[in-house]
Scaffold this active site. Structure first.
Site, PDB file in Angstrom:
ATOM      1  CG  ASP A  12     111.175  62.893 -16.176  1.00  0.00           C
ATOM      2  OD1 ASP A  12     110.265  62.172 -15.751  1.00  0.00           O
ATOM      3  OD2 ASP A  12     111.035  63.737 -17.082  1.00  0.00           O
TER       4      ASP A  12
HETATM    5  C1  GLC Z   1     115.955  63.071 -19.777  1.00  0.00           C
HETATM    6  C2  GLC Z   1     116.267  64.470 -19.329  1.00  0.00           C
HETATM    7  C3  GLC Z   1     115.257  64.953 -18.387  1.00  0.00           C
HETATM    8  C4  GLC Z   1     113.914  64.794 -18.997  1.00  0.00           C
HETATM    9  C5  GLC Z   1     113.664  63.365 -19.468  1.00  0.00           C
HETATM   10  C6  GLC Z   1     112.350  63.280 -20.171  1.00  0.00           C
HETATM   11  O1  GLC Z   1     116.016  62.225 -18.712  1.00  0.00           O
HETATM   12  O2  GLC Z   1     117.509  64.548 -18.690  1.00  0.00           O
HETATM   13  O3  GLC Z   1     115.508  66.305 -18.079  1.00  0.00           O
HETATM   14  O4  GLC Z   1     112.944  65.144 -18.068  1.00  0.00           O
HETATM   15  O5  GLC Z   1     114.678  62.964 -20.304  1.00  0.00           O
HETATM   16  O6  GLC Z   1     112.126  62.065 -20.782  1.00  0.00           O
HETATM   17  C1  GLC Z   2     111.966  67.970 -17.814  1.00  0.00           C
HETATM   18  C2  GLC Z   2     110.625  67.273 -17.961  1.00  0.00           C
HETATM   19  C3  GLC Z   2     109.783  67.415 -16.712  1.00  0.00           C
HETATM   20  C4  GLC Z   2     110.570  67.016 -15.496  1.00  0.00           C
HETATM   21  C5  GLC Z   2     111.897  67.758 -15.422  1.00  0.00           C
HETATM   22  C6  GLC Z   2     112.776  67.256 -14.303  1.00  0.00           C
HETATM   23  O1  GLC Z   2     111.777  69.360 -17.771  1.00  0.00           O
HETATM   24  O2  GLC Z   2     109.919  67.781 -19.066  1.00  0.00           O
HETATM   25  O3  GLC Z   2     108.610  66.639 -16.803  1.00  0.00           O
HETATM   26  O4  GLC Z   2     109.782  67.262 -14.364  1.00  0.00           O
HETATM   27  O5  GLC Z   2     112.619  67.589 -16.620  1.00  0.00           O
HETATM   28  O6  GLC Z   2     113.256  65.989 -14.549  1.00  0.00           O
END
Ligand code: GLC
Ligand code: GLC
Length: 819
Positions: free
Chosen positions: A488
């Site tokens: 993300d």
């Molecule tokens: C933030 C977190 C990430 C997560 C994302 C979801 O970026 O660091 O881990 O996946 O939010 O919205």
């Molecule tokens: C968090 C989010 C997931 C994403 C991951 C890596 O676990 O829930 O959707 O893939 O972060 O960013």
């Protein structure tokens, strides 16, 4: 080294033996409509279906101490005037024999002080929208004891977000009723709500309170309520401010005597036309809820409901049971990891110590991956979830990144454009069909964006998922990344310079060519899965097209995704490589090494082996494999959120427990049983129990993240419970290390064991039959299956042929070791 508890595998419990755990160690109550979080000191809260919109009890966020707001009890000794909490919090008076036993769907907390032992069982009965607290209080003194027992909850005014912010209104709207000893919380019931909460007690009451500040007294907190300290309830009725529920029970216990008191906290909905009694009044109509309350104030009904709950979990976990040389693997696979998969399925990412219950909806990619860990336990629920998720897919094949659990519709605020999302649907459907053999699901008619009239078969949805990627390829023939892929925080089109701006939903620059090698790997995997589904479903032509697309993508990865010693991660907006030896920071990333090998890319020509050696050399630590190296030490506007975290945390070189099992699986694909198990155990929570003081999160469930080697807190876990780590670690251990793997035409037995194992046994329910599996291997060697005997008959290959439902099959597998 400090220990905080131990596993009790026979009881399927984790027993916490001191209350001051490094963080609240929580458990979950409920698995249908009514849910609660409960910590080892009885902290937490309850809600009906939606942790934000139907919150029953209040919890204080970001609090010190961390865990405040809960299901509290106070015991007061009339002779000494002393008062304590049998769950330690909130009073925190010292207890002898403190214990908390977290079990599957229930928690027991108790302790003894001054010869008075109090133990409470908390659980949600199946099929009900209520929770039971069954308290047993025993006098271990040589003389009689006169005691008062006070219960205490603080009601939330339903919408947890509004409740925490909108004080100008909320301090005036609280309303309660007390009738026949039952406390009813009915804020907003006078207007549009037809639901209320109630809190009942099995014993005769000496008093009650419903106004928090009357119960606590001025300038006092939950650790020193005036009522519990003085032993006198105020019989207060809340008008506005902060409604609470507290019962006061007086008990005289002979030496050795035990008394049981049952508290019932519940949620109830009345039909809209029958809200009041008498009609025209403002009094809650209790004719429907009353029989439920009365039933559960009875010890026999509580015992029976608890037994049903235990039977329920036993039958779920009975689907797979393994006995291997590793107690950590056994314990996680047989009990805790399976349990965590179910909890993650139920709660998605909504409510934990790290998710506030008021934030994220359900993720498209998260929910699809969660299914991988539980299709074998609850195939019908998995089927329903797949169809719900598919119905949020867009006509383009794209997906809303999140959807809302109550409405099941896509979340416009977050929107779409996470270009890996649609492919996870293929992976989830494939897992479901392989487990169940239910190919008819592919013919189910499912709308797009929940728009009536737009229905097509689920199979067509999957074709559109693929098409979505193929319609969005960049200059190297690799998939465009969009807002982000699995990571993300890799936001290659965002270019954010504005504080607070969302990295995930902002695209400040158009027209770039950012591509993802990770999505290329995922596409290659998904195209293979879809080709097989097309084939078994009679669509030869589609199957051929999928395989074609797969070959082309595989070739693009080999040509442009290979860096020389590992797979690259991406190309940025300008077409520069990310995750390449030429980068100063972020030279190598874990995700493409895992996903490309999982997809089979480079397994035949040494690239897979080379990539995995690079992972070992650059990314592996004793606490798991970090996400990338070197960590970003400064903000890179062209990379986005990944470079906002301090080095070693989260996506900036933290150990993401979600990605580690991809490497575990990849190692089995190249036959490295030793390394596969080694990586698996580095993040296995049970194996890390011995370093609980450092790990800090619960030793019975996976966290999302463990601080990486660049962080001063290397080895410290965060974000436990609701994470894709649950499903993927379960898959890695059961399907790839142990190799018990559902496939379209039956169950495959394909273990990849470490040298020092001599085999294992397992029982597995699969499509209505039960398999007793024994795998034998000579010690000291790794190796693959050579001999498979099914009910006494030797068969070729490693696929167990189908058998009728109800059959019992004995499987003996032999592995000839290799050096
Ligand atoms: C933030 C977190 C990430 C997560 C994302 C979801 O970026 O660091 O881990 O996946 O939010 O919205
Ligand atoms: C968090 C989010 C997931 C994403 C991951 C890596 O676990 O829930 O959707 O893939 O972060 O960013």
């Amino acid at each position: 080294m400090t220990t905080f508890g131990r596993f009790d595998d026979a009881a399927r419990e984790y027993v916490i033996t001191r209350p001051d755990t490094p963080l609240p160690w929580i458990n979950y109550l409920g698995s249908e409509d009514y849910f609660g979080i409960i910590s080892n000191t009885a902290g937490g809260y309850s809600f009906f279906r939606d942790a934000r919109l139907r919150r029953l009890t209040r919890y204080r966020y970001n609090n010190a101490p961390f865990d405040m707001g809960g299901r509290y009890l106070y015991v007061r000794d009339s002779a000494s005037g002393e008062m304590w909490s049998p769950s330690w919090q909130p009073v925190r008076a010292e207890l002898e024999d403190y214990r908390c036993r977290h079990g599957l769907g229930y928690t027991v907390i108790g302790g003894c002080r001054a010869g008075i032992d109090t133990e409470t069982l908390y659980f949600v009965p199946l099929g009900e929208t209520l929770e039971i607290w069954r308290t047993r209080i025993t006098n271990r003194r040589a003389e009689a004891a006169d005691l008062s027992l006070f219960s205490a909850v603080e009601f939330c005014l339903w919408d947890a977000s509004d409740d925490a912010t909108n004080f100008q209104r909320n301090f005036s709207i609280g309303e309660v009723e007390v009738d026949d000893g039952v406390i009813y919380h009915k804020t907003e019931y006078r207007e549009r709500r037809n639901h209320f909460a109630y809190f009942a007690c099995s014993a005769q009451l000496a008093g009650f309170d419903t106004q928090r500040d009357a119960f606590l007294g001025p300038y006092r907190g939950w650790e020193r309520p005036l009522v519990a300290e003085s032993g006198r309830s105020g019989d207060s009725i809340a008008h506005g401010w902060a409604p609470c529920g507290s019962h006061h029970v007086e008990l005289s216990l002979h030496p050795g005597e035990t008394r049981e008191v049952i508290f019932v906290l519940g949620y109830w909905e009345n039909p809209t036309g029958e809200k009041f009694d008498p009609s025209g009044s403002q009094t809650i109509n209790k004719t429907r809820v009353r029989p439920v309350i009365d039933r559960f104030r009875n010890a026999g009904a509580v015992d029976a409901a608890f037994q049903r709950l235990r039977d329920h979990w036993e039958s779920l976990l009975d689907t797979l049971h393994v006995t291997t040389p590793s107690e950590h693997l056994d314990r996680m696979v047989n009990i805790w990891n399976a349990y965590q998969c179910m909890i993650t399925f139920n709660l998605s990412r909504s409510a934990s110590s790290f998710e506030s219950g008021i934030g994220r909806g359900m993720g498209f990619r998260d929910s699809n991956q969660d299914l991988l860990g539980l299709v074998h336990m609850v195939p019908d629920r998995a089927r329903g979830r797949i169809l719900d998720i598919a119905a949020t897919q867009l006509p383009s094949g794209g997906a809303y990144h999140q959807y809302q659990p109550l409405t099941k519709t896509g979340n416009d605020a977050v929107g779409s454009g996470f270009n890996d999302d649609p492919l996870w649907l293929i992976v989830a459907v494939a897992a479901y069909v392989k487990e169940t053999g239910d190919r008819r699901i592919l013919d189910e008619l499912v709308p797009y964006d929940n728009e009536p009239g737009s229905e097509s078969s689920l199979y067509e949805h999957l074709l559109r998922s693929m098409r979505y990627t193929l319609d969005r390829l960049g200059p190297h023939g690799l998939p465009l990344i969009g807002r982000a892929d699995w990571n993300d925080c890799l936001n290659l089109n965002c270019f954010s310079e504005t504080p607070g701006e969302s990295f995930q939903t902002t695209e400040n620059r158009q027209g770039g060519v950012a591509e993802s090698v990770f999505i290329a790997g995922l596409f290659t995997l998904a195209a293979g899965e879809l080709a097989t589904m097309a084939e078994v479903h009679g669509h030869r032509h589609d199957a051929a097209a999928c395989l074609d697309a797969r070959r082309t993508m595989d070739a693009a990865v080999r040509a442009h995704g290979w860096d020389g010693a590992w797979f690259r991660r991406a190309y940025d907006y300008f077409g520069n490589p990310v995750g390449s030896a030429g980068n100063q920071e972020g030279k190598i990333f874990i995700e493409p090494q895992g996903m490309c090998v999982l997809a089979g890319i480079g397994v035949d020509d040494g690239k897979a082996e080379a990539a995995l050696s690079s992972v070992e050399a650059h990314l592996a630590t004793p606490h798991g494999i970090v996400l990338q190296q070197p960590a970003y030490t400064r903000y890179h506007v062209e990379l986005g959120e990944i470079s906002t975290y301090p080095p070693g945390y989260k996506e900036n070189a933290g150990v993401f427990c979600h990605t580690n099992p991809w490497i575990t699986i990849a190692e089995t694909l190249v036959g490295h049983g030793d390394r596969a198990l080694d990586y698996y155990l580095r993040i296995n929570p049970s194996a890390r129990e011995a370093i609980s003081h450092q790990h800090r999160c619960e030793p019975y469930v996976y966290p999302q993240m463990i601080a990486g080697k660049d962080a001063p807190t290397h080895g410290e876990a965060k974000n436990s419970w609701l994470t894709g780590s649950a499903a993927w670690n379960f898959v890695a251990a059961t399907q790839w290390i142990l190799g018990i793997r559902p496939d379209h035409d039956g169950l495959r037995i394909d273990p990849c064991l470490p040298a020092d194992w001599d085999g294992f046994t397992a029982t597995r329910r699969f499509r209505g039959a039960r398999y007793h599996i024994t795998v034998r291997k000579s010690g000291g060697l790794q190796g693959r299956l050579t001999n498979l005997v099914v009910d006494g008959q030797r068969i070729h290959g490693n696929l167990l042929p189908p058998v009728p439902r109800g059959a019992t099959v004995t499987v003996e597998a032999e592995i000839q070791g290799q050096t």
